[in-house]
Design a protein around this motif. Structure first.
Motif, short mmCIF file in Angstrom:
data_model
loop_
_atom_site.label_atom_id
_atom_site.label_comp_id
_atom_site.label_asym_id
_atom_site.label_seq_id
_atom_site.Cartn_x
_atom_site.Cartn_y
_atom_site.Cartn_z
N SER A 22 -11.54 31.97 44.84
CA SER A 22 -12.81 31.48 44.32
C SER A 22 -13.86 31.33 45.42
O SER A 22 -15.05 31.47 45.16
N PHE A 23 -13.40 31.04 46.65
CA PHE A 23 -14.36 30.94 47.75
C PHE A 23 -14.91 32.31 48.11
O PHE A 23 -16.10 32.44 48.44
N GLY A 24 -14.06 33.34 48.02
CA GLY A 24 -14.54 34.70 48.27
C GLY A 24 -15.59 35.12 47.27
O GLY A 24 -16.48 35.91 47.58
N LEU A 25 -15.49 34.57 46.05
CA LEU A 25 -16.48 34.92 45.03
C LEU A 25 -17.88 34.46 45.41
O LEU A 25 -18.86 35.09 45.04
N ILE A 26 -17.99 33.34 46.14
CA ILE A 26 -19.33 32.91 46.54
C ILE A 26 -19.66 33.32 47.97
O ILE A 26 -20.82 33.27 48.37
N LYS A 27 -18.67 33.74 48.75
CA LYS A 27 -18.92 34.00 50.16
C LYS A 27 -19.32 35.45 50.42
O LYS A 27 -20.20 35.72 51.22
N LEU A 28 -18.65 36.39 49.73
CA LEU A 28 -18.86 37.80 50.05
C LEU A 28 -20.24 38.25 49.61
O LEU A 28 -20.86 37.64 48.74
N ARG A 29 -20.73 39.34 50.20
CA ARG A 29 -22.14 39.69 50.08
C ARG A 29 -22.46 40.56 48.89
O ARG A 29 -23.46 40.38 48.23
N ASP A 30 -21.60 41.55 48.61
CA ASP A 30 -21.95 42.57 47.63
C ASP A 30 -21.06 42.40 46.40
O ASP A 30 -19.98 41.81 46.47
N THR A 31 -21.51 42.94 45.29
CA THR A 31 -20.71 42.81 44.07
C THR A 31 -19.38 43.54 44.21
O THR A 31 -18.34 43.04 43.78
N MET A 32 -19.41 44.72 44.81
CA MET A 32 -18.17 45.47 44.98
C MET A 32 -17.22 44.74 45.92
O MET A 32 -16.00 44.84 45.77
N LEU B 15 -11.87 22.80 42.44
CA LEU B 15 -12.93 23.24 43.35
C LEU B 15 -13.26 24.71 43.12
O LEU B 15 -14.44 25.11 43.15
N GLY B 16 -12.23 25.51 42.87
CA GLY B 16 -12.45 26.92 42.56
C GLY B 16 -13.29 27.11 41.32
O GLY B 16 -14.17 27.97 41.26
N LEU B 17 -13.04 26.26 40.30
CA LEU B 17 -13.85 26.34 39.07
C LEU B 17 -15.31 26.03 39.36
O LEU B 17 -16.21 26.67 38.80
N LEU B 18 -15.55 25.04 40.23
CA LEU B 18 -16.94 24.73 40.57
C LEU B 18 -17.61 25.91 41.28
O LEU B 18 -18.77 26.24 41.01
N MET B 19 -16.87 26.58 42.18
CA MET B 19 -17.43 27.75 42.87
C MET B 19 -17.74 28.87 41.87
O MET B 19 -18.77 29.53 41.96
N ASN B 20 -16.83 29.08 40.89
CA ASN B 20 -17.08 30.10 39.88
C ASN B 20 -18.33 29.76 39.08
O ASN B 20 -19.12 30.64 38.73
N LEU B 21 -18.50 28.45 38.79
CA LEU B 21 -19.67 28.03 38.02
C LEU B 21 -20.96 28.32 38.80
O LEU B 21 -21.97 28.74 38.23
N TRP B 22 -20.89 28.13 40.13
CA TRP B 22 -22.05 28.43 40.97
C TRP B 22 -22.38 29.91 40.91
O TRP B 22 -23.54 30.30 40.75
#
Lengths: 134, 89
Positions: A22-32, B15-22
């Motif tokens: 889940s952290f990679g989902l907000i950290k990485l830059r590009d959609t791919m 915490l992962g769910l909150l990141m997904n929501l963001w």
């Protein structure tokens, strides 16, 4: 005691994997790039939780069940399919078709071009038409 | 000891769910939003299974199986709707 340590180990490792995904989902830059983190790390995290659940129910509660194996199989089979669909959606929505590399074939990318004409297999209707024509 | 590990995993997946929501609120494209929703479904499956371990019952596996199926079908349906314009041809 050893059983508790093993189950706790699986739980902690799977929690860390889920958090990394889940952290990679907000950290990485590009959609791919972002497509990689949840479809792999989070799937492994859920697999770890299911292994811990299976061990807990089998060794502590002493009631073994195959539901976890079913959920694990289902998740591991469907994660690549959803990733493939999301990559297709991204290419269709966001990528310019001129930036894509050539396919080295007679026809282009199937997302943008119609599929090539196949030789029509002889069906009953066409056979009847030719018979009537003759 | 298992209880503390379960609480740790609860915290990680919450915490992962909150990141997904963001990412769902912020995401620049539709593919990002579909990806965030799919990851939320997977995290919710993990939370349901964790709650089942915490309660010590096997009742919640049917619920997590249903959530997994509905999540997969909804993701594929949304992607197909964007790709083709309709879902069932």
């Amino acid at each position: 005691m050893i059983v508790e340590i093993v189950i706790s180990f699986f739980l902690v490792v799977s929690g860390l994997f889920g958090l990394v995904g889940s952290f990679g989902l907000i950290k990485l830059r590009d959609t791919m790039q972002r497509l990689h983190a949840p479809t792999k790390a989070t799937t492994v995290g859920v697999g770890g939780v299911l292994v811990a659940s299976m061990l807990y129910l089998a060794l502590v509660e002493e009631s073994f069940s195959f539901h976890e194996v079913m959920i694990t199989l289902f998740l591991f089979l469907t994660a690549p399919i959803t990733a493939h669909f999301m990559a297709q959606t991204h290419i269709r929505m966001r990528v310019d078709r001129n930036e894509l590399p050539p396919t080295q074939r007679d026809f282009g990318w199937s997302l943008f071009d119609e599929p090539p004409e196949m030789d029509p297999a002889p069906t009953k209707d066409t056979a009847k038409d030719t018979a009537q024509g003759n | 000891m298992i209880t503390y590990a379960i609480f740790f995993a609860f915290g990680c997946y919450g915490l992962g769910l909150l990141m997904n929501l963001w990412r769902l609120a912020r995401g620049p494209g539709r593919a990002d939003r579909i990806l965030a929703l799919d990851t939320m479904v997977i995290n919710v499956i993990a939370l349901i299974v964790l709650y089942g371990i915490w309660q010590g019952t096997a009742v919640y596996f049917e619920a997590s199986m249903l959530v997994a199926m509905v999540g997969f079908v909804s993701t594929v349906a949304y992607c197909r709707f964007i790709l083709r314009g309709d879902i069932i041809e």
